[in-house]
Design a protein around this motif. Structure first.
Motif, short mmCIF file in Angstrom:
data_model
loop_
_atom_site.label_atom_id
_atom_site.label_comp_id
_atom_site.label_asym_id
_atom_site.label_seq_id
_atom_site.Cartn_x
_atom_site.Cartn_y
_atom_site.Cartn_z
N SER A 93 103.08 -0.83 0.55
CA SER A 93 102.05 0.10 1.00
C SER A 93 101.81 1.22 -0.02
O SER A 93 100.77 1.86 -0.01
CB SER A 93 102.37 0.66 2.40
OG SER A 93 103.50 1.48 2.30
N ASN A 94 102.79 1.45 -0.92
CA ASN A 94 102.58 2.48 -1.97
C ASN A 94 102.39 1.84 -3.34
O ASN A 94 102.72 2.44 -4.37
CB ASN A 94 103.84 3.38 -2.09
CG ASN A 94 104.02 4.21 -0.87
OD1 ASN A 94 103.05 4.64 -0.25
ND2 ASN A 94 105.27 4.43 -0.49
N LEU A 95 101.91 0.62 -3.36
CA LEU A 95 101.98 -0.16 -4.61
C LEU A 95 101.24 0.50 -5.78
O LEU A 95 101.76 0.57 -6.89
CB LEU A 95 101.47 -1.58 -4.36
CG LEU A 95 101.78 -2.59 -5.45
CD1 LEU A 95 103.27 -2.63 -5.77
CD2 LEU A 95 101.33 -3.99 -5.06
N LYS A 96 100.03 0.98 -5.53
CA LYS A 96 99.24 1.56 -6.64
C LYS A 96 100.01 2.71 -7.31
O LYS A 96 100.11 2.79 -8.52
CB LYS A 96 97.89 2.07 -6.12
CG LYS A 96 96.88 0.96 -5.98
CD LYS A 96 95.47 1.43 -6.30
CE LYS A 96 94.59 0.22 -6.56
NZ LYS A 96 93.67 -0.09 -5.48
N GLY B 60 105.36 -10.29 -11.10
CA GLY B 60 104.27 -9.78 -10.27
C GLY B 60 104.52 -8.32 -9.89
O GLY B 60 105.69 -7.91 -9.75
N ILE B 61 103.45 -7.55 -9.70
CA ILE B 61 103.63 -6.13 -9.34
C ILE B 61 104.31 -5.96 -7.99
O ILE B 61 104.89 -4.93 -7.70
CB ILE B 61 102.27 -5.36 -9.34
CG1 ILE B 61 101.24 -6.09 -8.47
CG2 ILE B 61 101.74 -5.15 -10.75
CD1 ILE B 61 99.96 -5.29 -8.27
N GLU B 62 104.24 -7.01 -7.15
CA GLU B 62 104.86 -6.90 -5.82
C GLU B 62 106.38 -6.82 -5.90
O GLU B 62 107.05 -6.56 -4.91
CB GLU B 62 104.43 -8.08 -4.92
CG GLU B 62 104.92 -9.45 -5.32
CD GLU B 62 104.08 -10.10 -6.41
OE1 GLU B 62 103.17 -9.45 -6.94
OE2 GLU B 62 104.37 -11.27 -6.74
N ILE C 220 97.08 -6.89 0.49
CA ILE C 220 97.57 -5.70 1.21
C ILE C 220 96.63 -5.39 2.38
O ILE C 220 95.41 -5.37 2.23
CB ILE C 220 97.69 -4.49 0.27
CG1 ILE C 220 98.75 -4.79 -0.79
CG2 ILE C 220 98.05 -3.21 1.04
CD1 ILE C 220 98.89 -3.73 -1.86
N GLY C 221 97.24 -5.20 3.55
CA GLY C 221 96.45 -4.87 4.74
C GLY C 221 95.91 -6.10 5.45
O GLY C 221 95.27 -5.98 6.49
N THR C 222 96.15 -7.31 4.91
CA THR C 222 95.69 -8.53 5.58
C THR C 222 96.88 -9.19 6.28
O THR C 222 98.03 -8.76 6.10
CB THR C 222 95.09 -9.55 4.58
OG1 THR C 222 96.17 -10.12 3.82
CG2 THR C 222 94.09 -8.90 3.65
N GLU C 223 96.59 -10.27 7.00
CA GLU C 223 97.68 -10.98 7.71
C GLU C 223 98.63 -11.66 6.73
O GLU C 223 99.72 -12.07 7.10
CB GLU C 223 97.09 -12.02 8.65
CG GLU C 223 96.51 -11.41 9.90
CD GLU C 223 96.01 -12.46 10.86
OE1 GLU C 223 96.62 -12.63 11.92
OE2 GLU C 223 95.00 -13.13 10.51
#
Ligand code: SF4
Length: 385
Positions: A38-41, A208-210, A278-281
């Protein structure tokens, strides 16, 4: 699939899981991944700044094609490129670009790179091959006599691998986690990754950034969970944190980079689909720590060697929705939900398997998936919904 492997893994894993703190760890992994995503950016920005301060050049690329182009550019004309096992690097199909210059240094991956294997297990690529089969194929390919016992064969192959790493100018790795403090975390049992990141002059990590988490404290939790759930160990044999090139100021207090470890470190961060999920299912799929537990316990994977949750129309319909992956995931990812979403999307796009189309047709025509067979003692075809 080797049944002994599954039973041995389960025995080890259940022992590790018997400790009450492990279920708490599962909640913690889920929460720390949820927070990080949720704080990725913000985390990406801090990560770039801190790696720069540590002397690491960071490239943020949009997709795996761009990552591959950057990697090929950074490898230049190096004659030997040592690679550690990494799901991210495997997505780049580097052998097409580097051919014989690329050396797989994980034992299982080294074996598979020479004799092939259909399994797509992320942690144990050669798990379904017998020592005799490996030895025979290596003897056919390289001549001489390769031992047919696991220990002796390992001893022989490890020498070949180490000699290759000693010649490498570039070492390639993925990352089990990257911290916004500016560290690459790598886990291993064999010791090859330590050599790959230390011996060649240049170390390039791609991920990956995740995989970014705030600090080393969260990264260590991931290390623990990956070991317990992935291989049934209490912890991995080695945990490395790499925060820049090797350095010393031992002589006249002058800072010199490039001592026993790499002289240059590069990090390629791939955005991929992370921001769009992000924010999707499907956001939960970004929580994966790539431990491999879901593979070990997946009935379909054990039968076919293909993981049905992978994003492919050929395999996603093979999932039996048994939920074994969900109940055994240290990140608590609700995989059956993601499989259902993928199926619904494929269906909307008109991508279905023949069986699927027949099943839908049967439901429309006869009110059940089995068509005219319904109500008989046995059915000719069984479809998975
Ligand atoms: S989905 Fe869960 S169980 Fe599967 S590899 Fe990722 S973290 Fe491990």
């Amino acid at each position: 699939m080797n049944k002994d492997f599954v039973y041995n893994y389960l025995e080890r894993r259940n022992k590790s899981l018997a400790k009450p703190e492990q279920e708490k760890l599962r909640d913690e992994i889920n929460e720390l991944k949820r927070q990080s995503i949720s704080n990725l950016k913000e985390l990406v920005t801090t990560t770039i700044d801190n790696f720069k301060n540590n002397g690491v050049e960071v490239f943020v690329v949009k997709n795996y094609q761009e990552a591959k182009e950057k990697l090929v550019e950074l490898c230049g004309d190096a004659e030997v490129i040592a690679k550690s096992k990494s799901n991210t690097l495997d997505k780049l199909s580097l052998s097409n670009d580097f051919g014989d210059r690329l050396l797989e240094t994980d034992l299982g991956a080294y074996i598979v790179s020479h004799i092939g294997n259909d399994s797509d297990h992320p942690v144990l690529p050669a798990i379904d091959l017998k020592a005799k089969e490996i030895a025979d194929k290596f003897s056919d390919k390289f001549g001489g006599q390769y031992p047919t016992e696991a220990k002796a064969l390992t001893d022989k192959l490890k020498v070949e691998i180490r000699q290759g790493i000693m010649k490498a100018e570039v070492g390639l790795t993925g990352a089990n986690a990257v911290t916004a403090e500016g560290q690459i975390m790598l886990l291993e049992n064999e010791g090859n990754i330590s050599l790959v990141t230390r011996l060649p002059k240049r170390h390039i990590a791609v991920c990956g950034i995740e995989k970014i988490v705030p600090t080393a404290v969260e990264a260590v939790k991931i290390a623990k969970a990956a070991a317990v759930w992935g291989t049934g160990q209490a912890q991995p044999t080695y945990i490395s944190f790499i925060a820049g090139p090797s350095k010393t100021a031992d002589i006249e207090n002058e800072l010199v980079t490039g001592v026993q470890g790499a002289q240059e470190v590069f990090l390629i961060l791939v955005e991929g689909e992370a921001y769009s999920k992000i924010g999707t299912e499907e956001e939960e799929s970004l929580y994966c720590i790539h431990c491999g537990a879901c593979y070990n316990l997946c009935a379909t994977w054990n039968l076919t060697g293909s993981m049905p949750k992978s994003k492919s129309v050929e395999t996603v319909y093979d999932c039996t929705l048994c939920q074994n992956c969900t109940f055994n995931c240290p990140a608590k990812i609700n995989w059956q939900n993601i499989v259902r979403i993928s199926r619904a999307r494929y269906n909307k796009e008109g991508k279905n398997t023949g069986n699927n189309l027949r099943m839908i047709e049967n439901v429309r025509k006869f009110g059940n998936p089995f068509g005219e067979n319904a109500g008989k003692d046995s059915i000719d075809e069984l479809f998975c919904c």
